[in-house]
Design an enzyme around this catalytic site. Structure first.
Site, PDB file in Angstrom:
ATOM      1  N   ASP A  61       0.848  -1.189   0.000  1.00 13.98           N
ATOM      2  CA  ASP A  61       0.000   0.000   0.000  1.00 13.98           C
ATOM      3  C   ASP A  61       0.882   1.237   0.000  1.00 13.98           C
ATOM      4  O   ASP A  61       1.822   1.338   0.785  1.00 13.98           O
ATOM      5  CB  ASP A  61      -0.911  -0.008   1.221  1.00 13.98           C
ATOM      6  CG  ASP A  61      -2.009  -1.054   1.081  1.00 13.98           C
ATOM      7  OD1 ASP A  61      -2.836  -0.891   0.174  1.00 13.98           O
ATOM      8  OD2 ASP A  61      -2.018  -2.012   1.856  1.00 13.98           O
ATOM      9  N   THR A  62       0.545   2.164  -0.845  1.00  8.43           N
ATOM     10  CA  THR A  62       1.393   3.313  -1.140  1.00  8.43           C
ATOM     11  C   THR A  62       0.498   4.452  -1.587  1.00  8.43           C
ATOM     12  O   THR A  62      -0.627   4.223  -2.021  1.00  8.43           O
ATOM     13  CB  THR A  62       2.378   2.936  -2.285  1.00  8.43           C
ATOM     14  OG1 THR A  62       3.181   1.838  -1.866  1.00  8.43           O
ATOM     15  CG2 THR A  62       3.268   4.099  -2.678  1.00  8.43           C
ATOM     16  N   VAL A  63       0.988   5.684  -1.514  1.00 10.27           N
ATOM     17  CA  VAL A  63       0.305   6.793  -2.177  1.00 10.27           C
ATOM     18  C   VAL A  63       1.237   7.387  -3.222  1.00 10.27           C
ATOM     19  O   VAL A  63       2.429   7.571  -2.979  1.00 10.27           O
ATOM     20  CB  VAL A  63      -0.151   7.890  -1.182  1.00 10.27           C
ATOM     21  CG1 VAL A  63      -1.210   7.340  -0.248  1.00 10.27           C
ATOM     22  CG2 VAL A  63       1.006   8.468  -0.396  1.00 10.27           C
TER      23      VAL A  63
ATOM     24  N   SER B  20       5.286   5.743   1.141  1.00  7.06           N
ATOM     25  CA  SER B  20       4.647   4.488   1.511  1.00  7.06           C
ATOM     26  C   SER B  20       5.117   3.978   2.859  1.00  7.06           C
ATOM     27  O   SER B  20       6.260   4.212   3.267  1.00  7.06           O
ATOM     28  CB  SER B  20       4.989   3.431   0.446  1.00  7.06           C
ATOM     29  OG  SER B  20       4.532   2.150   0.806  1.00  7.06           O
TER      30      SER B  20
END
Length: 533
Positions: A351-353, A370
């Site tokens: 999960d990362t932005v 992240s």
């Protein structure tokens, strides 16, 4: 009172968002607004990107946080690369863990925690390119943390998954499970601890995180609970300015951050695909997807074999990016038959932005941060809102492997920002978050634009495939059942998936070199959208 169904039973159609003075694209609408607020106050694209990044720590804590890492590509007359990934604590080594019986590094607890680098990225980018004080840039994030903000549906789903993993951990629950559970869609989340930490980071230009009160809090918590990070580990951290790596693809130049990140994988795959006339093959046909799958399969295997911290294990970048290497790899691809097992072995879903920003002066930012797997390690530093990443799970414990854990070494990293130029002119900042889906997403977005003429929004709307371990190929349901059957007949182990989370999350800003118009696309599989003016 009606209770909304957030499952989105019908397809939504988006048009590209366009602007002349500035654009920000993120996975959360309020983060995009935080960035736009900087642009409308006279700041530049870097100020906007940092405001959005800080806001996402509060708005999307399921994917990133103050305890994570970051990378950036910035165009400001030339292209600059920033590697703000952290290193393993000096007290950890592969030999030591093997002697304790570990065959791999766990994904939870203190063992996978590396020194957080995201805050150092904010400081370095602000100092070099920003036009506004960091305290002002972080103000929207502080406000969201203090006053609260509604949780959108996709993020709420990830939060529920995190509750199952970490709900019994008291420090995690106090910070991120208000009312004893994950917030539902539309519920308001606030975090006074995060607000205080963000304010302190802004006031000290990030110093508090590495050599001040927040560093003391992290190190003290580690000492009390069996952790490995020390004050010395934090104080010695520094981000690194790096020269981006690139390859040409049909007249365009595609840029990535060099190892320890996996951007190299995307470039190798594009080199392989360049040998085929992809524009003449229907984009979502079995013939086209077969070539994409095979190119990615080979590139991922190359990445697993070679990508590591170059200071510890030199990576043969020039050789791997040569057109000769691509030609040799292409010779092993049968046009109608799946190749043998070449399992990437790379870390899986994460999960990362990812976000990007551009302004009317020409500055463009491609930025990613992240905690790796959701909330990372599950460790939250009491009283700070700092959720610590589990990026160390990307290390190998195999003796002699280039990515073998060592004290002070950076692990293999999944998060990669991308950038596109045409004949020396910057045209796009883009990225696709999501573990080993990231280089695969880069390849599919670039090919969609360059080979098939998709606009920025349709390039990220387009259904995707994902090469998995064990020879499995995940195919998004939008590909179509007949195409999936054809791929299976070619010998691919096809798994059709309706769940969108495994196919990444993209954002892109394209600048038309003739008009200066900025055209943005935002991932429909996420909650966000671009904001422009």
């Amino acid at each position: 009172m009606v209770h909304f169904d957030y499952s989105q039973p019908y397809p939504s159609r988006r048009s590209p968002v366009m602007g002349m003075r500035g654009v920000v694209a993120t996975s959360h609408p309020l983060a995009a607004q935080a960035g736009l607020r900087m642009l409308m106050s006279g700041g530049n694209a870097v100020d906007a990107a940092l405001a959005a990044a800080a806001a996402l720590v509060v708005l999307e804590p399921t994917s990133n946080g103050l305890g994570g890492d970051a990378f950036a590509l910035v165009w400001d007359g030339q292209l600059y690369g920033l590697n703000a990934s952290g290193r393993a604590p000096m007290s950890l080594s592969a030999e030591g863990l093997r002697s304790e019986g570990y065959a791999s590094i766990p994904t939870e607890g203190w063992l996978p925690v590396t020194v957080p680098g995201a805050v150092s990225a904010w400081s370095a980018l602000s100092r070099r390119f920003g036009t506004m004080p960091l305290s002002e840039v972080l103000r929207p994030a502080v406000e969201y943390a203090e006053r609260g903000a509604p949780v959108p549906p996709v993020i709420a789903g990830h939060w529920r998954a995190a509750e199952k993993r970490f709900g019994t951990l008291p420090d995690f629950a106090r910070a991120f499970l208000p009312h004893g559970r994950a917030p539902a869609p539309g519920e308001i989340f606030s975090c006074a601890d995060l607000a205080r930490s963000l304010r302190l980071i802004g006031e000290t230009g990030g110093e508090a995180f590495y050599r001040g009160a927040l560093a003391d809090a992290v190190a003290s918590h580690a000492e009390r609970t069996g952790g490995y990070i020390t004050r010395e580990d934090l104080a010695s951290h520094a981000p690194e300015w790096v020269d981006p790596i690139s390859t040409s693809y049909r007249g365009y130049e595609v840029f990535e951050i060099p190892p320890n990140g996996q951007g190299l994988v995307a470039l190798i795959a594009l080199n392989i695909l360049e040998g085929y006339d992809m524009g003449r093959i229907p984009q979502l046909s079995a013939d086209s997807l077969h070539l994409v799958i095979e190119a990615l399969r080979l590139a991922l295997a190359d990445g697993h074999a070679h990508i590591a911290d170059p200071r510890s294990a030199p990576v043969p970048i020039a050789q791997l990016l040569s057109k000769t290497h691509a030609a040799h790899r292409r010779e092993t691809i049968h046009p109608r038959r799946a190749g043998g097992e070449a399992c990437s072995g790379l870390p899986g879903p994460g999960d990362t932005v990812y976000l990007c920003a551009a302004d009317e002066s020409g500055v463009m930012v491609s930025y990613i941060q992240s905690n790796y797997m959701g909330f990372g390690s599950g460790i939250v530093v009491p009283g700070t809102g700092i959720s610590l990443q589990n990026r160390g799970a990307g290390f190998s414990l195999a003796p002699g492997h280039p990515n073998e854990l060592a004290p002070g070494k950076r692990p293999f990293h999944t998060i990669i920002p991308g950038f596109l130029m045409y004949r020396g002119t910057p045209v796009a900042a883009f990225g696709v978050m999501g573990g080993d889906m990231q280089p695969q997403g880069h390849v599919q977005v670039v090919s969609g634009i360059v080979d098939h003429g998709l606009n920025p929004q349709s390039s990220v709307d387009c259904p995707r495939i994902r090469v998995m371990g064990g020879g499995v190929v995940a195919v998004e349901s939008g590909i179509g059942a007949e195409t999936a059957r054809e791929l299976a007949q070619m010998g691919h182990s096809v798994r059709v998936e309706a769940e969108m989370a495994g196919f990444g999350g993209a954002q892109i800003i394209w600048r038309d070199p003739d008009t200066g118009v900025m055209i943005a696309g935002s991932e429909p599989r996420k909650d966000g959208y671009p904001a422009a003016f």
